[in-house]
Design a protein around this motif. Structure first.
Motif, PDB file in Angstrom:
ATOM      1  N   LYS A 166       0.823  -1.211   0.000  1.00  0.00           N
ATOM      2  CA  LYS A 166       0.000   0.000   0.000  1.00  0.00           C
ATOM      3  C   LYS A 166       0.856   1.259   0.000  1.00  0.00           C
ATOM      4  N   GLU A 168       4.002   1.493  -1.132  1.00  0.00           N
ATOM      5  CA  GLU A 168       4.651   1.596  -2.445  1.00  0.00           C
ATOM      6  C   GLU A 168       3.671   2.087  -3.505  1.00  0.00           C
ATOM      7  N   ASN A 169       2.439   1.609  -3.469  1.00  0.00           N
ATOM      8  CA  ASN A 169       1.430   2.059  -4.433  1.00  0.00           C
ATOM      9  C   ASN A 169       1.135   3.541  -4.271  1.00  0.00           C
ATOM     10  N   ALA A 170       1.117   3.995  -3.008  1.00  0.00           N
ATOM     11  CA  ALA A 170       0.835   5.410  -2.758  1.00  0.00           C
ATOM     12  C   ALA A 170       1.989   6.297  -3.210  1.00  0.00           C
ATOM     13  N   ILE A 171       3.213   5.831  -2.992  1.00  0.00           N
ATOM     14  CA  ILE A 171       4.388   6.641  -3.345  1.00  0.00           C
ATOM     15  C   ILE A 171       4.584   6.685  -4.856  1.00  0.00           C
ATOM     16  N   PHE A 172       4.524   5.510  -5.484  1.00  0.00           N
ATOM     17  CA  PHE A 172       4.818   5.429  -6.918  1.00  0.00           C
ATOM     18  C   PHE A 172       3.573   5.532  -7.800  1.00  0.00           C
ATOM     19  N   LYS A 173       2.413   5.750  -7.162  1.00  0.00           N
ATOM     20  CA  LYS A 173       1.153   5.932  -7.912  1.00  0.00           C
ATOM     21  C   LYS A 173       0.862   4.743  -8.820  1.00  0.00           C
ATOM     22  N   THR A 174       1.125   3.543  -8.319  1.00  0.00           N
ATOM     23  CA  THR A 174       0.870   2.334  -9.104  1.00  0.00           C
ATOM     24  C   THR A 174      -0.462   1.722  -8.692  1.00  0.00           C
ATOM     25  N   LYS A 175      -1.012   0.952  -9.587  1.00  0.00           N
ATOM     26  CA  LYS A 175      -2.289   0.309  -9.325  1.00  0.00           C
ATOM     27  C   LYS A 175      -2.078  -0.897  -8.425  1.00  0.00           C
TER      28      LYS A 175
END
Length: 780
Positions: A166, A168-175
């Protein structure tokens, strides 16, 4: 009491001592203990949830080899002329090629986990489910921990993103990865989705969810799992022993993998040694099949000719031609085999670094020069190995040795090519002789000449067939008799005890010590970044002004005289100490006037003044306390007297001295309150009536205590200080700023005040001159 000195200005910064550091740490002891406990708890949680690691290891020996010269084309493949390169074998053991076969024997494709005591524990060969027929369609699923949830008639699969995912997804804007499906799947049937096709079989009763991870192909398993846990080392320097170690969370799997790897390595060694032999054997088998067919045809042709022509045996001359031509044909066939072998040897030299395996074949070819070159190459390669351990690639001697190795290899290849040329030259001579004999055959009668040709063809095929059968048997014996260059000294072993048990204890201790160190460093940073006075040591380091007393921190009720109500408390004892210290400045034949002020409001100057006056009264000193804080008076509340008249009304000329002196509940203690708050307090303080008042009062009392306004806020106190015998400035711990000390010293120097002292209030320091920190049970 600190000795009174004439020069109050602090001359320098005191050097920090170990005692000073300990005092600072004591001040922050609870925060240090808290941080240390947090570090210890986090370390314990980490070690608890971290899976235990087990190690299994085996030891193999690289056999020293002794040179045995072969007497045939293909001889004992177990013989070389020197020992193996241990460093090279260690590198070989780390390759995927060797580990590939071991991965076939150990199941790494799927890992199963269950929840036990709030942590996930892997199940190896004990899982109640089995996942089979896996076909990965999307690599995103690799390494994801899916959850198997048992249902009444089957199961469902789910995935929950971890906190790490979660973030990493928030930092890198990944799905985020999504895999939630409430579909209930039956056991034993193939399920399909965009990520995989697979089948889940039920092996035992299931009463709770099971987590599982699907890994990729064997190469991905080796690179991502096995390679990091595998360690291959030389057991001791200058020995031929290799230690193969593997670490895993499952001790049984670690042991199985080490055994599988050693078996794979030995199998690879045998296959490598048989590589050249297998090529020759394949060639022999192929030739045997051809010769067998040709021999059969030749035999039928001879038999048919003899029956048709009624000829049983050729003449003596014809028999001699048959023998000589047969010998030539046999030599040509043998040379054909030699040429084939030489071509294989040349290819082997080009594609292999270690040339030990070709020595037996060269023995049959009777190429002693090349054999000597191979021996020299082996010695030079050993020298290169020794130099590589101690020196870098730039070392001149190492570079020279490697150049020499290349030269020797080129000479070996050159010699083999020359050998092939020589065989071709021999073939040319044999063909010329053959042609000569065939020309001589033309002089024989036609019928006998034809018989010679048929008989010669039959003899050649027959002898070649026997020769190839012999070589096939020899090569089979060599193949079965081939041994590995490695010997297992110790099979895989593990103690079933985590290898990191001692390391875990060390981690826990180091983490706790780190917490203690971090807390201590943070305490020092807080101390030196805090601009407020924190203890008595701070005051001593900042100024040489005398400290007349230290009053401990005490949670008291507002406007209460604690020295009267709590006679045996540390708070009261500190005022007794202060009273004793004041004896050194007591005036003879007149009252000693003591002014009490503070740097700013809220430091407890009025409370200190009231309790100081009361403790002096308790020693039978006739004492007067005056409230000269005309702006914010509160002193009258401690003694429950009226503030309708007082200093302000006296200085205005409305009342006399007799009118403003009020008695208290204590026989030897009187009070003059501030009176109503005037509009012009500074002007009243500058009135001529103030010094007259103080002069007259000095003849009436032993001690006069003046409660004045904070010196850091208004200038009134500076005016009053010239009339007092001692000016006590109150510094409240964790409240008064250190910068005020410098300002105070500048003020003392500017106004030439000689009678200034300090009192540290609300001190949390244990011990001290008044014994704070333990109870008092003694009789007065």
């Amino acid at each position: 009491m600190e000795n009174t000195i004439n020069t109050h200005k602090h001359t320098g910064t005191k050097e920090l001592t170990a005692h000073d550091v300990l005092n600072i740490l004591k001040q922050y002891k609870w925060s240090i203990i808290f941080i240390t406990l947090i570090a210890a708890m986090l370390s314990y949680a980490y070690l608890y949830f971290k899976p235990s690691i087990y190690e299994s290891y085996a030891i193999i020996k690289v056999k020293p080899n002794i040179s045995n010269k072969s007497s045939d084309l293909i001889e004992d493949r177990t013989s070389t002329t020197t020992s193996k390169d241990v460093v090279e074998e260690i590198s070989l053991l780390k390759t995927f090629k060797i580990n590939n076969n071991a991965l076939d024997k150990i199941h790494f494709k799927v890992q199963y986990f269950t929840e036990e005591a709030y942590k996930q524990v892997e199940m190896y060969n004990t899982s109640p489910i089995e996942i089979k027929n896996i076909d990965i369609l999307n690599n995103e699923i690799i390494g994801k921990k899916l959850t198997f949830i048992p249902k009444e008639n089957g199961y469902s699969l789910h995935y929950t993103n971890s906190y790490k995912d979660k973030i990493e997804n928030a930092i890198f804007k990944t799905k985020p990865f999504e895999f939630n499906n409430d579909t209930v799947f039956p056991y034993g049937e193939i399920i399909s989705n965009k990520y995989f096709n697979l089948t889940i079989n039920k092996l035992a009763a299931i009463d709770k969810p099971i987590h599982f991870i699907i890994h990729g192909n064997k190469r991905e398993v080796f690179e991502n799992i096995v390679k990091e846990q595998l360690e291959i080392t030389q057991l001791e320097k200058d020995t031929s022993l290799i230690k193969i170690s593997y670490q895993d969370t499952i001790p049984a799997r670690a042991q199985l993998y080490v055994n599988a790897l050693t078996e794979s390595f030995i199998e690879h060694s045998i296959n490598s040694k048989n590589q050249q032999n297998n090529k020759t054997l394949d060639f022999i088998v192929k030739e045997l099949e051809n010769i067998k067919e040709e021999l059969k045809e030749s035999e039928q042709q001879l038999e048919k000719y003899q029956v048709a022509q009624s000829v049983i045996e050729p003449s003596i001359q014809a028999s001699e031609y048959i023998r000589k031509l047969s010998d030539i044909e046999i030599q040509l066939s043998e040379n054909h085999l030699k040429k084939k072998l030489i071509l294989n040897l040349i290819d082997f030299v080009k594609n292999n670094y270690n040339l030990d395996a070709i020595a037996p074949s060269l023995s049959k070819l009777d190429d002693q020069n090349t054999l000597r070159l191979i021996t020299k190459l082996q010695d030079t390669q050993l020298l290169e190995e020794e130099l590589s351990i101690d020196y870098t690639d730039e070392y001149p001697k190492l570079q020279s040795v490697r150049k020499q190795i290349n030269n020797i290899r080129e000479k070996i290849e050159f010699n083999l090519k020359n050998l092939r040329t020589n065989i071709q030259y021999q073939n040319n001579n044999l063909i010329e002789r053959k042609n000569t004999y065939e020309n001589d055959l033309k002089e024989l009668p036609s019928q006998e000449r034809q018989l010679v040709n048929i008989k010669r063809n039959y003899e050649v095929k027959s002898r070649m067939y026997e020769y190839l059968l012999k070589k096939k048997s020899e090569n089979k014996i060599v193949q079965f008799a081939t041994f590995s260059d490695y010997q297992i000294i110790d099979h895989a072993y593990n103690s079933n005890l985590p290898i990191e048990e001692e390391r875990s204890l060390i981690i826990f201790i180091l983490s706790t010590l780190f917490g203690l160190l971090f807390g201590s460093i943070l305490a020092l940073i807080r101390h030196y970044s805090n601009r407020k006075i924190q203890n008595k040591q701070d005051v001593k380091q900042l100024t040489s002004l005398p400290i007349y007393g230290t009053i401990p921190f005490y949670k008291q009720k507002p406007n209460q005289l604690e020295v009267h109500t709590q006679a045996k408390s540390p708070f009261t004892e500190s005022f007794r100490t202060l009273r004793t210290n004041l004896q050194f400045i007591k005036q003879e034949n007149q009252a000693t006037t003591i002014l009490v002020t503070s740097t700013i409001a809220g430091e407890g100057k009025t409370t200190t003044s009231a309790n100081l006056a009361t403790i002096l009264e308790m020693a039978k000193y006739k004492t007067l306390i005056i409230n000269l804080d005309l702006r914010k008076p509160t002193l009258h509340k401690f003694f429950s007297v009226s503030n309708n008249i007082g200093v302000s009304t006296y200085l205005n000329g409305n009342h006399s001295i007799e009118d403003i002196i009020l008695t208290t509940e204590f026989a030897n203690l009187d009070i003059i309150t501030s009176g109503p708050i005037p509009l012009d307090p500074s002007e009243l303080i500058l009135s001529k009536r103030l010094p007259e008042l103080l002069t007259q009062l000095k003849t009436m009392y032993d001690y006069i205590i003046i409660d004045s306004a904070p010196i850091g806020i208004v200038t009134d106190t500076k005016t009053i200080m010239q009339y007092s015998d001692l000016n006590l400035i109150l510094l409240r711990e964790d409240y008064a700023k250190k910068d005020f000390i410098s300002t105070l010293e500048q003020m003392i120097e500017k106004h030439q005040f000689k009678n200034v002292g300090l009192i540290l209030n609300a001190s949390k320091e244990e011990g001290g001159e008044y014994g704070y920190g333990y109870s008092y049970e003694y009789e007065h």
